[in-house]
Design a protein around this motif. Structure first.
Motif, PDB file in Angstrom:
ATOM      1  N   TRP A   1      19.740   0.307  -5.076  1.00  0.00           N
ATOM      2  CA  TRP A   1      19.793  -0.950  -4.329  1.00  0.00           C
ATOM      3  C   TRP A   1      18.447  -1.673  -4.363  1.00  0.00           C
ATOM      4  N   ASN A   2      17.358  -0.918  -4.330  1.00  0.00           N
ATOM      5  CA  ASN A   2      16.037  -1.542  -4.339  1.00  0.00           C
ATOM      6  C   ASN A   2      15.701  -2.097  -5.719  1.00  0.00           C
ATOM      7  N   LEU A   3      16.017  -1.330  -6.771  1.00  0.00           N
ATOM      8  CA  LEU A   3      15.765  -1.811  -8.126  1.00  0.00           C
ATOM      9  C   LEU A   3      16.558  -3.083  -8.410  1.00  0.00           C
ATOM     10  N   LYS A   4      17.818  -3.096  -8.013  1.00  0.00           N
ATOM     11  CA  LYS A   4      18.651  -4.283  -8.238  1.00  0.00           C
ATOM     12  C   LYS A   4      18.132  -5.476  -7.443  1.00  0.00           C
ATOM     13  N   ASP A   5      17.682  -5.213  -6.223  1.00  0.00           N
ATOM     14  CA  ASP A   5      17.157  -6.288  -5.380  1.00  0.00           C
ATOM     15  C   ASP A   5      15.875  -6.866  -5.968  1.00  0.00           C
TER      16      ASP A   5
ATOM     17  N   ILE B   1       8.536 -12.322  -8.651  1.00  0.00           N
ATOM     18  CA  ILE B   1       7.882 -11.543  -7.594  1.00  0.00           C
ATOM     19  C   ILE B   1       8.469 -10.141  -7.521  1.00  0.00           C
ATOM     20  N   GLY B   2       9.772 -10.010  -7.770  1.00  0.00           N
ATOM     21  CA  GLY B   2      10.411  -8.699  -7.760  1.00  0.00           C
ATOM     22  C   GLY B   2       9.910  -7.814  -8.893  1.00  0.00           C
ATOM     23  N   ILE B   3       9.787  -8.405 -10.085  1.00  0.00           N
ATOM     24  CA  ILE B   3       9.264  -7.651 -11.232  1.00  0.00           C
ATOM     25  C   ILE B   3       7.811  -7.248 -10.990  1.00  0.00           C
TER      26      ILE B   3
ATOM     27  N   LYS C   1       0.818  -1.218   0.000  1.00  0.00           N
ATOM     28  CA  LYS C   1       0.000   0.000   0.000  1.00  0.00           C
ATOM     29  C   LYS C   1       0.851   1.267   0.000  1.00  0.00           C
ATOM     30  N   ASN C   2       2.160   1.117   0.116  1.00  0.00           N
ATOM     31  CA  ASN C   2       3.044   2.270   0.247  1.00  0.00           C
ATOM     32  C   ASN C   2       3.426   2.806  -1.130  1.00  0.00           C
ATOM     33  N   ALA C   3       2.859   3.924  -1.511  1.00  0.00           N
ATOM     34  CA  ALA C   3       3.044   4.456  -2.865  1.00  0.00           C
ATOM     35  C   ALA C   3       4.167   5.485  -2.924  1.00  0.00           C
ATOM     36  N   PHE C   4       4.850   5.551  -4.053  1.00  0.00           N
ATOM     37  CA  PHE C   4       5.808   6.614  -4.332  1.00  0.00           C
ATOM     38  C   PHE C   4       5.020   7.918  -4.535  1.00  0.00           C
ATOM     39  N   PRO C   5       5.517   9.066  -4.081  1.00  0.00           N
ATOM     40  CA  PRO C   5       6.836   9.344  -3.513  1.00  0.00           C
ATOM     41  C   PRO C   5       6.924   9.259  -1.988  1.00  0.00           C
ATOM     42  N   LEU C   6       5.847   8.813  -1.314  1.00  0.00           N
ATOM     43  CA  LEU C   6       5.985   8.569   0.126  1.00  0.00           C
ATOM     44  C   LEU C   6       7.017   7.473   0.347  1.00  0.00           C
ATOM     45  N   ASP C   7       6.953   6.440  -0.466  1.00  0.00           N
ATOM     46  CA  ASP C   7       7.969   5.386  -0.476  1.00  0.00           C
ATOM     47  C   ASP C   7       9.120   5.882  -1.347  1.00  0.00           C
ATOM     48  N   TYR C   8       9.885   6.830  -0.815  1.00  0.00           N
ATOM     49  CA  TYR C   8      10.845   7.578  -1.629  1.00  0.00           C
ATOM     50  C   TYR C   8      12.010   6.746  -2.128  1.00  0.00           C
ATOM     51  N   ASP C   9      12.334   5.632  -1.441  1.00  0.00           N
ATOM     52  CA  ASP C   9      13.485   4.840  -1.874  1.00  0.00           C
ATOM     53  C   ASP C   9      13.093   3.694  -2.807  1.00  0.00           C
ATOM     54  N   PHE C  10      11.857   3.711  -3.305  1.00  0.00           N
ATOM     55  CA  PHE C  10      11.406   2.634  -4.189  1.00  0.00           C
ATOM     56  C   PHE C  10      12.277   2.547  -5.442  1.00  0.00           C
ATOM     57  N   PHE C  11      12.720   3.695  -5.968  1.00  0.00           N
ATOM     58  CA  PHE C  11      13.522   3.699  -7.187  1.00  0.00           C
ATOM     59  C   PHE C  11      15.026   3.841  -6.908  1.00  0.00           C
ATOM     60  N   PHE C  12      15.444   3.705  -5.666  1.00  0.00           N
ATOM     61  CA  PHE C  12      16.876   3.728  -5.358  1.00  0.00           C
ATOM     62  C   PHE C  12      17.535   2.519  -6.020  1.00  0.00           C
TER      63      PHE C  12
ATOM     64  N   SER D   1      21.059   7.637 -13.123  1.00  0.00           N
ATOM     65  CA  SER D   1      22.277   6.963 -12.653  1.00  0.00           C
ATOM     66  C   SER D   1      22.182   5.456 -12.845  1.00  0.00           C
ATOM     67  N   PHE D   2      20.974   4.914 -12.635  1.00  0.00           N
ATOM     68  CA  PHE D   2      20.785   3.470 -12.752  1.00  0.00           C
ATOM     69  C   PHE D   2      20.961   3.010 -14.199  1.00  0.00           C
TER      70      PHE D   2
END
Length: 526
Positions: free
Chosen positions: A282-286, A293-295, A269-280, A374-375
């Motif tokens: 480390w998170n994208l790579k993880d 499930i990650g995709i 339920k945590n939507a961007f940009p409140l979930d600000y590190d969603f596109f960091f 950067s990514f």
């Protein structure tokens, strides 16, 4: 009944006192085996740091009041200086002193607390819950019949910025400072909830698990208070139940169970940009590394932000998220409800609100664009600015200090929606849609308004609701979270939360003031 309330208050304060003292109790002692495990888990390959720390902490007894992080930070800094000078990049240490200190305490603490986790849980959380409920439940009788129950709220120290309010302020701010900046002192708290964490995720508790569990407990207990106080208003009953469900199930249980199933930890339920590190990075790579499930999580996060959020706001206003789903809003509506009257209604506050919340949104979007560049470009800088530095600044200033320390810690002094009103970038995004393209509005019946001011007093977003009600204008504001309390405290039924056609949503003041208007034309238009 009053005796039961006072007894509950005493029991609650005892539990709270033990909880507050827990970080400074007990001892820890690191043996060679435990030290080797910590070095391995932290991924440290620096022989200089290993040798330095071995001489400083192995087989030495420390009390829980010892502040270990600065010692570790100095050792890491000294070792890194040598490795950088020798160009030994593979040996550079990236672990933080605070995280290492917490890991050392967790693995090497001994004494009553780690050996009696169940007893300590009862003496802290258990007594706190029992005491709070004993203090709250008698209100079923003491408050009398169903109805508006705000008498005397400005005569109590706890709800009028008195000594009790300042003590609560001090406790909340201290708790968040420990949580964000001195997590090594939260280790003894983690022992209290280790059995719960191990049952859910299979892992020992960390300080963020303590926070998540405490968050749910506080919301659940204060939700009982909401049920009693607003039992005359079904909208408040359903709304409180909704935020409680989404917090406990979506924000707490599901992510922990996902970890047990070897999936990424994620709050759906945590939507961007409140979930600000969603596109960091480390998170994208993880997420990508976790396969299907990650995709799915990555696609869901994007769809939630770009499609679901604006569509839902169009039909129901931002209340669907801010007052029915969001964990920040959930805590504000339960724990923060006694303080909603402190939200400033001044023109100056409104100007600060507009500039500040939109500045945070621009900061979050700009940081995310830098991160994505950067990514995909595999570069650590954008226009000579380090992306990691921007992320660290946002995480510290907005994610920790603003959203945490100020956003919640300042409840007793500045009201319960400080973060939602002045800082939340998602609230700003939702507000844009709600103001210009939504079916939601709060309608008013100016002829029934007696100008009592209850609506404005208890508006947590600082909206002067009475000014709209006196003129009979619909309330269409970006900041309105649709909590419905203005309607719940209105003695005349002047205010009504509605979803209707966009046409006529913003109604002209002159019509409702009765200034030479052909009322039949108005009726025909409707």
């Amino acid at each position: 009944m009053k005796t039961i309330k006072y007894l509950g208050l005493v029991i609650f304060l005892v539990g709270l006192g033990i909880f507050a003292a827990t970080p400074f109790l007990g001892n820890f002692k690191v043996d060679q085996k435990g030290f080797d495990e910590i070095i391995t888990s932290q991924g440290i390959k620096s022989d200089i740091l290993i040798k330095d720390l071995s001489s400083k902490i192995i087989n030495k007894d420390f009390s829980s009041s010892t502040f270990l992080a600065p010692v570790l930070e100095d050792a890491i800094e000294s070792a890194n200086a040598i490795h950088i000078k020798n160009k030994e990049w593979g040996k550079k240490v990236y672990a933080s002193g605070d995280n290492m200190a917490a890991a050392i305490r967790k693995s090497s603490s001994y004494g009553f607390i780690p050996e009696n986790k169940g007893t300590m849980w009862f003496l802290t959380f258990g007594l706190g819950i029992i005491g709070a409920l004993l203090f709250i439940l008698p209100n079923i009788v003491l408050l009398g019949k169903k109805g508006i129950k705000n008498d005397g709220i400005y005569l109590q120290s706890a709800t009028n910025r008195g000594l009790v309010a300042w003590l609560v302020f001090f406790f909340l701010v201290s708790f968040y400072i420990i949580l964000y900046f001195f997590s090594e002192y939260a280790v003894n708290w983690t022992f209290l909830v280790d059995p719960i964490s191990e049952a859910l995720s299979g892992n020992p508790a960390g300080h963020w698990f303590v926070y998540g569990f405490m968050y749910c407990v506080v919301m659940a207990v204060m939700a009982v208070r909401m049920y009693i106080k607003y039992r005359h208003n079904m909208y408040q009953i359903f709304r409180t139940t909704s935020v409680l469900f989404f917090q406990i199930v979506f924000a707490f249980l599901i992510p922990e169970i996902m970890v047990r199933l070897q999936m990424p930890y994620y709050d759906f339920k945590n939507a961007f940009p409140l979930d600000y590190d969603f596109f960091f990075q480390w998170n994208l790579k993880d997420l990508i590394a976790n396969g299907g499930i990650g995709i799915f999580i990555l696609v869901w996060g994007i769809v939630l932000t770009l499609v679901i959020v604006p569509v839902m706001v169009y039909f129901f206003g931002k209340r669907w998220y801010c007052s029915w789903v969001c964990g920040c809003g959930g805590l504000a509506e339960t724990l923060g409800d006694p303080y909603r009257q402190h939200s400033s209604k001044s023109l100056f506050s409104w100007k600060v609100e507009r500039w500040l919340i939109h500045a945070v949104l621009v900061f979050a979007v700009g940081m995310t664009l830098m991160t994505l560049y950067s990514f995909f470009a595999e570069s650590s800088t954008v226009l000579g600015i380090k992306t990691q530095t921007v992320q660290n600044v946002y995480s510290l200033l907005i994610g920790a200090i603003f959203a945490g320390v100020i956003g919640t810690g300042f409840y007793p002094i500045f009201g319960n929606r400080v973060w939602c009103r002045f800082g939340c970038p998602l609230a700003a995004y939702l507000g844009f849609v709600q103001r210009f393209k939504s079916r939601f509005r709060i309608t008013t019946n100016g002829g029934q308004c007696i100008s009592c001011g209850n609506c404005s007093t208890y508006c947590e977003q600082g909206i002067d609701v009475r000014a709209y009600a006196q003129k009979g204008e619909n309330i269409v504001r970006s900041s309105c979270v649709g909590c419905g309390v203005c309607s719940a405290v209105c003695p005349r039924g002047v205010l009504k939360l509605e979803n209707g056609p966009e046409e006529g949503r913003i109604n002209p003041t002159e019509v409702l003031l009765g200034n030479d208007v052909d009322l039949m034309d108005l009726v025909n238009k409707k």
